[in-house]
Design a protein around this motif. Sequence first.
Motif, PDB file in Angstrom:
ATOM      1  N   ARG A 167       0.837  -1.206   0.000  1.00 54.48           N
ATOM      2  CA  ARG A 167       0.000   0.000   0.000  1.00 54.48           C
ATOM      3  C   ARG A 167       0.872   1.256   0.000  1.00 54.48           C
ATOM      4  N   GLY A 168       2.019   1.215   0.688  1.00 58.78           N
ATOM      5  CA  GLY A 168       2.907   2.371   0.684  1.00 58.78           C
ATOM      6  C   GLY A 168       3.511   2.628  -0.684  1.00 58.78           C
ATOM      7  N   TRP A 169       3.901   1.545  -1.356  1.00 57.44           N
ATOM      8  CA  TRP A 169       4.507   1.719  -2.671  1.00 57.44           C
ATOM      9  C   TRP A 169       3.494   2.047  -3.750  1.00 57.44           C
ATOM     10  N   LEU A 170       2.234   1.853  -3.467  1.00 55.49           N
ATOM     11  CA  LEU A 170       1.204   2.353  -4.383  1.00 55.49           C
ATOM     12  C   LEU A 170       1.322   3.869  -4.495  1.00 55.49           C
ATOM     13  N   LEU A 171       1.422   4.544  -3.353  1.00 53.73           N
ATOM     14  CA  LEU A 171       1.603   6.000  -3.377  1.00 53.73           C
ATOM     15  C   LEU A 171       2.980   6.379  -3.909  1.00 53.73           C
ATOM     16  N   ASP A 172       3.995   5.602  -3.539  1.00 50.33           N
ATOM     17  CA  ASP A 172       5.343   5.886  -4.040  1.00 50.33           C
ATOM     18  C   ASP A 172       5.375   5.873  -5.568  1.00 50.33           C
ATOM     19  N   CYS A 173       4.712   4.890  -6.153  1.00 48.20           N
ATOM     20  CA  CYS A 173       4.709   4.785  -7.619  1.00 48.20           C
ATOM     21  C   CYS A 173       4.053   5.994  -8.261  1.00 48.20           C
ATOM     22  N   LEU A 174       2.966   6.452  -7.668  1.00 45.91           N
ATOM     23  CA  LEU A 174       2.288   7.631  -8.216  1.00 45.91           C
ATOM     24  C   LEU A 174       3.183   8.870  -8.135  1.00 45.91           C
ATOM     25  N   LEU A 175       3.843   9.036  -6.978  1.00 42.69           N
ATOM     26  CA  LEU A 175       4.730  10.194  -6.821  1.00 42.69           C
ATOM     27  C   LEU A 175       5.947  10.080  -7.734  1.00 42.69           C
ATOM     28  N   LEU A 176       6.538   8.890  -7.832  1.00 45.66           N
ATOM     29  CA  LEU A 176       7.712   8.705  -8.688  1.00 45.66           C
ATOM     30  C   LEU A 176       7.369   8.940 -10.155  1.00 45.66           C
ATOM     31  N   THR A 177       6.177   8.530 -10.555  1.00 49.50           N
ATOM     32  CA  THR A 177       5.745   8.763 -11.932  1.00 49.50           C
ATOM     33  C   THR A 177       5.612  10.252 -12.215  1.00 49.50           C
ATOM     34  N   PHE A 178       5.010  10.971 -11.262  1.00 44.06           N
ATOM     35  CA  PHE A 178       4.872  12.416 -11.411  1.00 44.06           C
ATOM     36  C   PHE A 178       6.239  13.097 -11.447  1.00 44.06           C
ATOM     37  N   ALA A 179       7.133  12.682 -10.542  1.00 48.24           N
ATOM     38  CA  ALA A 179       8.469  13.284 -10.486  1.00 48.24           C
ATOM     39  C   ALA A 179       9.257  13.009 -11.763  1.00 48.24           C
ATOM     40  N   ALA A 180       9.210  11.764 -12.241  1.00 53.11           N
ATOM     41  CA  ALA A 180       9.937  11.419 -13.459  1.00 53.11           C
ATOM     42  C   ALA A 180       9.405  12.198 -14.660  1.00 53.11           C
ATOM     43  N   SER A 181       8.104  12.389 -14.693  1.00 57.39           N
ATOM     44  CA  SER A 181       7.517  13.171 -15.789  1.00 57.39           C
ATOM     45  C   SER A 181       8.019  14.604 -15.778  1.00 57.39           C
ATOM     46  N   LEU A 182       8.088  15.208 -14.575  1.00 58.25           N
ATOM     47  CA  LEU A 182       8.609  16.570 -14.463  1.00 58.25           C
ATOM     48  C   LEU A 182      10.074  16.646 -14.889  1.00 58.25           C
ATOM     49  N   LEU A 183      10.855  15.654 -14.470  1.00 59.36           N
ATOM     50  CA  LEU A 183      12.275  15.652 -14.818  1.00 59.36           C
ATOM     51  C   LEU A 183      12.483  15.549 -16.326  1.00 59.36           C
ATOM     52  N   ILE A 184      11.659  14.738 -16.967  1.00 56.86           N
ATOM     53  CA  ILE A 184      11.798  14.563 -18.412  1.00 56.86           C
ATOM     54  C   ILE A 184      11.544  15.873 -19.146  1.00 56.86           C
ATOM     55  N   TRP A 185      10.555  16.639 -18.679  1.00 58.29           N
ATOM     56  CA  TRP A 185      10.235  17.887 -19.352  1.00 58.29           C
ATOM     57  C   TRP A 185      11.185  19.020 -18.990  1.00 58.29           C
ATOM     58  N   ARG A 186      11.799  18.932 -17.801  1.00 59.73           N
ATOM     59  CA  ARG A 186      12.669  20.017 -17.354  1.00 59.73           C
ATOM     60  C   ARG A 186      14.142  19.812 -17.707  1.00 59.73           C
ATOM     61  N   LEU A 202       1.364   0.899 -14.522  1.00 61.12           N
ATOM     62  CA  LEU A 202       1.393  -0.555 -14.353  1.00 61.12           C
ATOM     63  C   LEU A 202       1.899  -0.942 -12.964  1.00 61.12           C
ATOM     64  N   CYS A 203       2.945  -0.258 -12.509  1.00 55.45           N
ATOM     65  CA  CYS A 203       3.495  -0.574 -11.188  1.00 55.45           C
ATOM     66  C   CYS A 203       2.490  -0.236 -10.082  1.00 55.45           C
ATOM     67  N   ALA A 204       1.856   0.925 -10.186  1.00 53.37           N
ATOM     68  CA  ALA A 204       0.867   1.315  -9.185  1.00 53.37           C
ATOM     69  C   ALA A 204      -0.300   0.331  -9.165  1.00 53.37           C
ATOM     70  N   THR A 205      -0.750  -0.071 -10.340  1.00 54.66           N
ATOM     71  CA  THR A 205      -1.838  -1.049 -10.426  1.00 54.66           C
ATOM     72  C   THR A 205      -1.417  -2.381  -9.824  1.00 54.66           C
ATOM     73  N   GLY A 206      -0.180  -2.780 -10.116  1.00 52.48           N
ATOM     74  CA  GLY A 206       0.330  -4.037  -9.572  1.00 52.48           C
ATOM     75  C   GLY A 206       0.381  -4.028  -8.056  1.00 52.48           C
ATOM     76  N   PHE A 207       0.864  -2.933  -7.479  1.00 52.43           N
ATOM     77  CA  PHE A 207       0.923  -2.851  -6.017  1.00 52.43           C
ATOM     78  C   PHE A 207      -0.476  -2.825  -5.409  1.00 52.43           C
ATOM     79  N   TYR A 208      -1.413  -2.166  -6.083  1.00 51.79           N
ATOM     80  CA  TYR A 208      -2.788  -2.158  -5.558  1.00 51.79           C
ATOM     81  C   TYR A 208      -3.386  -3.559  -5.584  1.00 51.79           C
ATOM     82  N   LEU A 209      -3.199  -4.268  -6.669  1.00 49.36           N
ATOM     83  CA  LEU A 209      -3.752  -5.618  -6.774  1.00 49.36           C
ATOM     84  C   LEU A 209      -3.110  -6.554  -5.756  1.00 49.36           C
ATOM     85  N   CYS A 210      -1.803  -6.384  -5.536  1.00 51.47           N
ATOM     86  CA  CYS A 210      -1.129  -7.201  -4.522  1.00 51.47           C
ATOM     87  C   CYS A 210      -1.673  -6.887  -3.134  1.00 51.47           C
TER      88      CYS A 210
END
Length: 207
Positions: free
Chosen positions: A127-146, A165-173
């Motif tokens: 459950r913790g890495w579900l949120l981590d994945c969402l934040l990491l995805t957002f951060a990586a997206s910002l880094l790519i554009w900046r 996919l990772c966030a979905t996987g952690f939620y299903l687990c």
Amino acid sequence: MSQLNKPEASGVVAATAMFVEVLVIGVGALAGVFGCVAAVAGYANMRRIATVLSSAPASAVGLSAAYALGIIFDRAADHLLTSPRRRLRRRYFSTNSSYDEARKAILEFPHLVAMSDYARSRMRICRGWLLDCLLLTFAASLLIWRFPVQDRLSLFIAVIVLGGLCATGFYLCWRSITETGYKKLAQQASHVAAGVPSQGGGVAANA
């Protein structure tokens, strides 16, 4: 080992496991927060402070920050998943009191409690890495554009897809572990009440 020492040893093990769980969650959270800060600061500024960030004091501060963020993200994820967790629990326990009674019923059986703790540990990390994945995805997206990167659009799409996919996987687990835990807890409590304690399964109890 005497009987008097067993509860203390068990408490130490549980505390250590909790520390590791929180730290595992916090490392991902720290990476995500750092990525967002780096994107805001920009490529040039991050190059200037790269040496400072790689120093031993910075590593110590980072470890402390990771633990603190782990606590925050663990609680946030627990709050976020409260509704689906309650729906899963109602499949096997009609009331909170029946759930509490089932948990109390297995306390006399250390092997069941140990399996319960292991299941909760996996559940918390998922459950913790579900949120981590969402934040990491957002951060990586910002880094790519900046930051100056090649194939920016392709990388952006890849990050979004992989993060989703990772966030979905952690939620299903998390969902699978939680539901299985409630199911086994109901079975174990039933067996204990009948005088035949179950020998298997863990409990994904509320944490």
